[in-house]
Design a protein around this motif. Structure first.
Motif, PDB file in Angstrom:
ATOM      1  N   SER A   1       0.834  -1.199   0.000  1.00  0.00           N
ATOM      2  CA  SER A   1       0.000   0.000   0.000  1.00  0.00           C
ATOM      3  C   SER A   1       0.866   1.245   0.000  1.00  0.00           C
ATOM      4  O   SER A   1       1.906   1.297   0.664  1.00  0.00           O
ATOM      5  N   GLY A   2       0.424   2.239  -0.751  1.00  0.00           N
ATOM      6  CA  GLY A   2       1.034   3.561  -0.696  1.00  0.00           C
ATOM      7  C   GLY A   2       0.125   4.484   0.079  1.00  0.00           C
ATOM      8  O   GLY A   2      -1.086   4.558  -0.200  1.00  0.00           O
ATOM      9  N   LEU A   3       0.669   5.170   1.073  1.00  0.00           N
ATOM     10  CA  LEU A   3      -0.095   6.135   1.867  1.00  0.00           C
ATOM     11  C   LEU A   3       0.347   7.547   1.480  1.00  0.00           C
ATOM     12  O   LEU A   3       1.551   7.822   1.399  1.00  0.00           O
ATOM     13  N   TYR A   4      -0.623   8.423   1.275  1.00  0.00           N
ATOM     14  CA  TYR A   4      -0.347   9.769   0.771  1.00  0.00           C
ATOM     15  C   TYR A   4      -0.991  10.794   1.710  1.00  0.00           C
ATOM     16  O   TYR A   4      -2.205  10.752   1.930  1.00  0.00           O
ATOM     17  N   PHE A   5      -0.185  11.699   2.236  1.00  0.00           N
ATOM     18  CA  PHE A   5      -0.691  12.670   3.204  1.00  0.00           C
ATOM     19  C   PHE A   5      -0.523  14.089   2.663  1.00  0.00           C
ATOM     20  O   PHE A   5       0.537  14.463   2.170  1.00  0.00           O
ATOM     21  N   HIS A   6      -1.601  14.870   2.793  1.00  0.00           N
ATOM     22  CA  HIS A   6      -1.625  16.253   2.347  1.00  0.00           C
ATOM     23  C   HIS A   6      -1.568  17.161   3.572  1.00  0.00           C
ATOM     24  O   HIS A   6      -1.929  16.754   4.678  1.00  0.00           O
ATOM     25  N   GLY A   7      -1.144  18.402   3.358  1.00  0.00           N
ATOM     26  CA  GLY A   7      -0.980  19.307   4.489  1.00  0.00           C
ATOM     27  C   GLY A   7      -1.770  20.587   4.364  1.00  0.00           C
ATOM     28  O   GLY A   7      -2.006  21.089   3.263  1.00  0.00           O
ATOM     29  N   TYR A   8      -2.188  21.123   5.504  1.00  0.00           N
ATOM     30  CA  TYR A   8      -2.765  22.460   5.531  1.00  0.00           C
ATOM     31  C   TYR A   8      -1.668  23.481   5.231  1.00  0.00           C
ATOM     32  O   TYR A   8      -0.483  23.214   5.468  1.00  0.00           O
ATOM     33  N   GLU A   9      -2.047  24.628   4.719  1.00  0.00           N
ATOM     34  CA  GLU A   9      -1.054  25.660   4.463  1.00  0.00           C
ATOM     35  C   GLU A   9      -0.468  26.163   5.769  1.00  0.00           C
ATOM     36  O   GLU A   9      -1.171  26.306   6.776  1.00  0.00           O
ATOM     37  N   GLY A  10       0.826  26.425   5.764  1.00  0.00           N
ATOM     38  CA  GLY A  10       1.506  26.901   6.960  1.00  0.00           C
ATOM     39  C   GLY A  10       2.994  26.607   6.896  1.00  0.00           C
ATOM     40  O   GLY A  10       3.470  25.931   5.991  1.00  0.00           O
ATOM     41  N   VAL A  11       3.726  27.110   7.874  1.00  0.00           N
ATOM     42  CA  VAL A  11       5.174  26.910   7.938  1.00  0.00           C
ATOM     43  C   VAL A  11       5.476  25.702   8.814  1.00  0.00           C
ATOM     44  O   VAL A  11       4.963  25.586   9.935  1.00  0.00           O
ATOM     45  N   VAL A  12       6.290  24.791   8.311  1.00  0.00           N
ATOM     46  CA  VAL A  12       6.644  23.585   9.064  1.00  0.00           C
ATOM     47  C   VAL A  12       7.587  23.960  10.198  1.00  0.00           C
ATOM     48  O   VAL A  12       8.652  24.535   9.984  1.00  0.00           O
ATOM     49  N   GLY A  13       7.167  23.623  11.431  1.00  0.00           N
ATOM     50  CA  GLY A  13       7.991  23.911  12.598  1.00  0.00           C
ATOM     51  C   GLY A  13       8.821  22.727  13.048  1.00  0.00           C
ATOM     52  O   GLY A  13       9.968  22.871  13.456  1.00  0.00           O
ATOM     53  N   SER A  14       8.232  21.506  12.983  1.00  0.00           N
ATOM     54  CA  SER A  14       8.948  20.311  13.432  1.00  0.00           C
ATOM     55  C   SER A  14       8.488  19.077  12.661  1.00  0.00           C
ATOM     56  O   SER A  14       7.288  18.833  12.513  1.00  0.00           O
ATOM     57  N   THR A  15       9.466  18.305  12.195  1.00  0.00           N
ATOM     58  CA  THR A  15       9.189  17.022  11.531  1.00  0.00           C
ATOM     59  C   THR A  15       9.678  15.849  12.387  1.00  0.00           C
ATOM     60  O   THR A  15       9.669  14.707  11.931  1.00  0.00           O
ATOM     61  N   ALA A  16      10.077  16.138  13.614  1.00  0.00           N
ATOM     62  CA  ALA A  16      10.696  15.112  14.467  1.00  0.00           C
ATOM     63  C   ALA A  16       9.759  13.929  14.716  1.00  0.00           C
ATOM     64  O   ALA A  16      10.180  12.767  14.654  1.00  0.00           O
ATOM     65  N   ALA A  17       8.482  14.204  14.990  1.00  0.00           N
ATOM     66  CA  ALA A  17       7.546  13.122  15.304  1.00  0.00           C
ATOM     67  C   ALA A  17       7.345  12.215  14.091  1.00  0.00           C
ATOM     68  O   ALA A  17       7.261  10.993  14.222  1.00  0.00           O
ATOM     69  N   ALA A  18       7.275  12.803  12.904  1.00  0.00           N
ATOM     70  CA  ALA A  18       7.093  12.013  11.686  1.00  0.00           C
ATOM     71  C   ALA A  18       8.306  11.120  11.432  1.00  0.00           C
ATOM     72  O   ALA A  18       8.171   9.937  11.086  1.00  0.00           O
ATOM     73  N   LYS A  19       9.491  11.678  11.610  1.00  0.00           N
ATOM     74  CA  LYS A  19      10.709  10.897  11.379  1.00  0.00           C
ATOM     75  C   LYS A  19      10.851   9.770  12.407  1.00  0.00           C
ATOM     76  O   LYS A  19      11.277   8.667  12.074  1.00  0.00           O
ATOM     77  N   LYS A  20      10.446  10.036  13.637  1.00  0.00           N
ATOM     78  CA  LYS A  20      10.487   9.000  14.672  1.00  0.00           C
ATOM     79  C   LYS A  20       9.517   7.871  14.342  1.00  0.00           C
ATOM     80  O   LYS A  20       9.836   6.681  14.507  1.00  0.00           O
ATOM     81  N   LEU A  21       8.323   8.239  13.848  1.00  0.00           N
ATOM     82  CA  LEU A  21       7.336   7.230  13.473  1.00  0.00           C
ATOM     83  C   LEU A  21       7.862   6.361  12.337  1.00  0.00           C
ATOM     84  O   LEU A  21       7.662   5.139  12.338  1.00  0.00           O
ATOM     85  N   MET A  22       8.553   6.956  11.377  1.00  0.00           N
ATOM     86  CA  MET A  22       9.113   6.187  10.264  1.00  0.00           C
ATOM     87  C   MET A  22      10.154   5.187  10.769  1.00  0.00           C
ATOM     88  O   MET A  22      10.253   4.062  10.266  1.00  0.00           O
ATOM     89  N   GLU A  23      10.921   5.577  11.770  1.00  0.00           N
ATOM     90  CA  GLU A  23      11.913   4.660  12.356  1.00  0.00           C
ATOM     91  C   GLU A  23      11.231   3.473  13.019  1.00  0.00           C
ATOM     92  O   GLU A  23      11.737   2.351  12.994  1.00  0.00           O
ATOM     93  N   GLN A  24      10.064   3.720  13.604  1.00  0.00           N
ATOM     94  CA  GLN A  24       9.345   2.659  14.316  1.00  0.00           C
ATOM     95  C   GLN A  24       8.669   1.684  13.352  1.00  0.00           C
ATOM     96  O   GLN A  24       8.760   0.467  13.521  1.00  0.00           O
ATOM     97  N   ILE A  25       7.993   2.202  12.330  1.00  0.00           N
ATOM     98  CA  ILE A  25       7.207   1.320  11.465  1.00  0.00           C
ATOM     99  C   ILE A  25       8.032   0.723  10.328  1.00  0.00           C
ATOM    100  O   ILE A  25       7.646  -0.269   9.727  1.00  0.00           O
ATOM    101  N   LYS A  26       9.165   1.366  10.008  1.00  0.00           N
ATOM    102  CA  LYS A  26      10.065   0.873   8.952  1.00  0.00           C
ATOM    103  C   LYS A  26       9.319   0.584   7.642  1.00  0.00           C
ATOM    104  O   LYS A  26       9.217  -0.574   7.208  1.00  0.00           O
ATOM    105  N   PRO A  27       8.805   1.619   6.984  1.00  0.00           N
ATOM    106  CA  PRO A  27       8.119   1.405   5.707  1.00  0.00           C
ATOM    107  C   PRO A  27       9.096   0.941   4.633  1.00  0.00           C
ATOM    108  O   PRO A  27      10.317   1.071   4.776  1.00  0.00           O
ATOM    109  N   LEU A  28       8.574   0.397   3.548  1.00  0.00           N
ATOM    110  CA  LEU A  28       9.423   0.005   2.429  1.00  0.00           C
ATOM    111  C   LEU A  28      10.188   1.208   1.899  1.00  0.00           C
ATOM    112  O   LEU A  28      11.350   1.095   1.481  1.00  0.00           O
ATOM    113  N   GLU A  29       9.523   2.348   1.918  1.00  0.00           N
ATOM    114  CA  GLU A  29      10.105   3.590   1.406  1.00  0.00           C
ATOM    115  C   GLU A  29       9.252   4.737   1.916  1.00  0.00           C
ATOM    116  O   GLU A  29       8.051   4.591   2.120  1.00  0.00           O
ATOM    117  N   TYR A  30       9.858   5.889   2.145  1.00  0.00           N
ATOM    118  CA  TYR A  30       9.056   7.076   2.448  1.00  0.00           C
ATOM    119  C   TYR A  30       9.780   8.315   1.955  1.00  0.00           C
ATOM    120  O   TYR A  30      11.005   8.325   1.799  1.00  0.00           O
TER     121      TYR A  30
END
Length: 419
Positions: free
Chosen positions: A324-353
C-alpha cells in the motif's frame, strides 16, 4: 552503443536512468528542471522545457538518439509523442490521436462514440449561463480541461460555488480558458495499469484508490492505494474490455494505457480517464507487490522486444503480495517540526518514504506546489493487516507548525460494503 533520450528528471526517473546505464545505454535526460535529480545520474542532460518540441527533436538528431522514452505523467506522454514524431523515433501512437488521451473534452467525445460510461459533464467558460449546467445533479466536480496531477479540482454543491471557484480551476487548464463540470461519483475508485501488445490488453495491475472526505470544498484527496485491489474479480473483465476499445480507437498497438475508473455494485463501471502513461507515484508499488519492473518494460519496448513479450506474457494482475502507498496532504503553513514524523518512520520501517517539506518551509496549495506532505509504502500479509497498519500511521503521524499545530490533513480508511 545505443543512445537514449529520457524526458523527465524528477525523483521517479532516477531508477529509470540507472537501469538504462546498467544495460549499457548512453543516457540523455531532458526537461526544464535545472536541478532535476535524475540529471546527476545521466551521461549528459539538457535544461530545456519539454514543450519546446522542435528544439528537442533537433537535440535528438544532434546526439544521434536511437530511442526515446518518458513515463509517469500526462504532459510527458503528450510531448513524448510529439517529439518522437518530429525526430522519426519509435513511440506508442500518433500526434493526431494522442489528444484523445490528453484533452478531457476529446476523451469524453471518445467515450461517447465508443459507448463507454462516464460522468455526465459540460465544459463551460467564465460568465457561463446557469442553464448550461441545469441537467447536472449535485454534488458536482470542477476540473481543469487539460490539467494533470489532481490540481484545481473541487467538489461543489451549487452554481454559485462553481462561479466562486471558476478562476482557481481555470488557472490549471493548459491551453484553455474553460473548466469541465461533471457529476460526482461516490463509488469505489481504481487505478489500472495495462500494456497493449499486438492490440491485445495485458493488465499489469488494478489497485484500490481511496480518498478522504471533502475538506472545505476541495476534491477528496488521495489517501491510499492498495495493490492488488480487494475487489478485482468484480471489475477485471469489464475494465479490460473498455481498455481494449480505447486502445483500438487511438491506434495503440503496443504501449502503455492506464485507466482510472469507478465501480458501484448497482451501477457498474464508470470511467474517469484513460491516459497513455503509468501512474507516477505508484509504479514502484507494482514492483514491491510482484517484482515487475516498469523501468525494464519501458526500455525493452525500445531495445529488446523479445524480452518485453516474455515479461508481459509471464505476468498476472493477481499480484502475490499486498502493498500500500499512503499519501498525506498538508494544511497551508510553515513547518515547525518534523521530528515526530521521522520518529514514526523509524518505528514502522516502511518500504520507502519521502518527506516533501523540511522545517522552515511553507506548505502551499498554489500552482506548482509540492504534491504531498509525506508519502510512504508499506506491505502486509492480509488486507486486515494493511488496514490496521494504515490506521496506526494515520492516528500517529504529526508534522507540526511553528505553534505546535498538526499540519497533516485528516485521513480515513473506507469500508468495503456490498462487494
Amino acid at each position: 552503443m545505443n543512445r537514449l533520450m529520457i524526458l523527465g528528471s524528477m525523483d521517479e526517473f532516477i531508477p529509470l536512468v540507472k537501469r538504462a546505464r546498467e544495460r549499457g545505454y548512453y543516457t540523455i535526460v531532458c526537461d526544464g528542471y535545472q536541478d532535476g535529480p535524475a540529471k546527476k545520474t545521466a551521461d549528459t542532460f539538457y535544461n530545456i522545457d519539454i514543450r519546446q518540441v522542435d528544439e528537442i527533436a533537433d537535440i535528438c538528431r544532434k546526439e544521434q538518439v536511437d530511442g526515446i522514452i518518458a513515463s509517469f505523467s500526462d504532459i510527458l506522454f503528450e510531448h513524448l509523442i510529439k517529439i518522437a514524431s518530429k525526430a522519426g523515433l519509435k513511440t506508442y501512437c500518433t500526434p493526431k490521436r494522442m489528444p484523445f488521451l490528453r484533452s478531457k473534452p476529446k476523451m469524453r467525445q471518445m467515450f461517447t462514440e465508443l459507448g463507454i460510461p462516464c460522468a455526465k459533464n459540460h465544459v463551460i467558460e467564465e460568465g457561463f449561463q446557469e442553464e448550461e449546467l441545469s441537467d447536472l445533479v449535485p454534488p458536482l466536480v470542477m476540473k481543469p480541461v487539460n490539467g494533470y496531477g489532481s490540481r484545481g479540482i473541487f467538489v461543489v454543491n451549487s452554481i454559485q460555488e462553481v462561479r466562486e471557484r471558476f478562476e482557481k480551476t481555470a488557472r490549471y487548464s493548459i491551453g484553455s480558458s474553460g473548466v469541465m463540470v461533471e457529476e460526482f461519483n461516490n463509488g469505489y475508485e481504481f487505478n489500472m495499469m495495462n500494456w497493449i501488445m499486438d492490440g491485445e490488453v495485458y493488465t499489469l495491475s488494478i489497485a484500490d484508490r481511496e480518498k478522504t472526505k471533502s475538506i472545505n470544498g476541495d476534491i477528496p484527496q488521495l489517501v491510499r492505494l492498495v495493490y492488488p485491489s480487494r475487489i478485482m474479480d468484480e471489475v477485471y473483465e469489464g475494465a479490460r474490455e473498455i481498455v481494449k476499445k480505447v486502445a483500438s480507437y487511438v491506434g495503440i498497438q503496443t504501449g502503455p494505457l492506464s485507466m482510472q475508473f469507478f465501480y458501484h455494485p448497482e451501477q457498474g463501471i464508470q470511467v474517469c480517464e484513460c491516459a497513455g502513461r503509468f501512474f507516477g507515484y505508484e509504479h514502484e508499488l507494482l514492483t514491491y507487490s510482484s517484482g515487475f519492473s516498469i523501468e525494464d518494460l519501458l526500455l525493452d519496448y525500445v531495445y529488446d522486444e523479445r524480452a518485453m513479450r516474455e515479461k508481459i506474457k509471464g505476468h498476472s494482475a493477481n499480484l502475490p503480495r499486498i502493498v500500500s502507498g499512503l499519501y498525506f496532504h498538508g494544511y497551508e503553513g510553515v513547518v515547525g517540526s518534523t521530528a515526530a514524523a521521522k520518529k514514526l518512520m523509524e518505528q514502522i520501517k516502511p518500504l520507502e518514504y519521502l518527506l516533501y517539506y523540511e522545517e522552515g518551509e511553507r506548505i502551499s496549495h498554489d500552482v506548482g506546489a509540492k504534491p504531498y506532505l509525506i508519502r510512504m509504502d508499506i506491505e502486509a500479509g492480509s488486507y486486515e493487516e494493511v488496514d490496521e497498519k494504515s490506521r496506526q500511521i494515520i492516528s500517529q503521524l504529526k508534522i507540526l507548525d511553528t505553534e505546535g499545530k498538526n499540519l497533516v490533513y485528516y485521513s480515513e480508511i473506507p469500508e468495503y460494503k456490498n462487494v
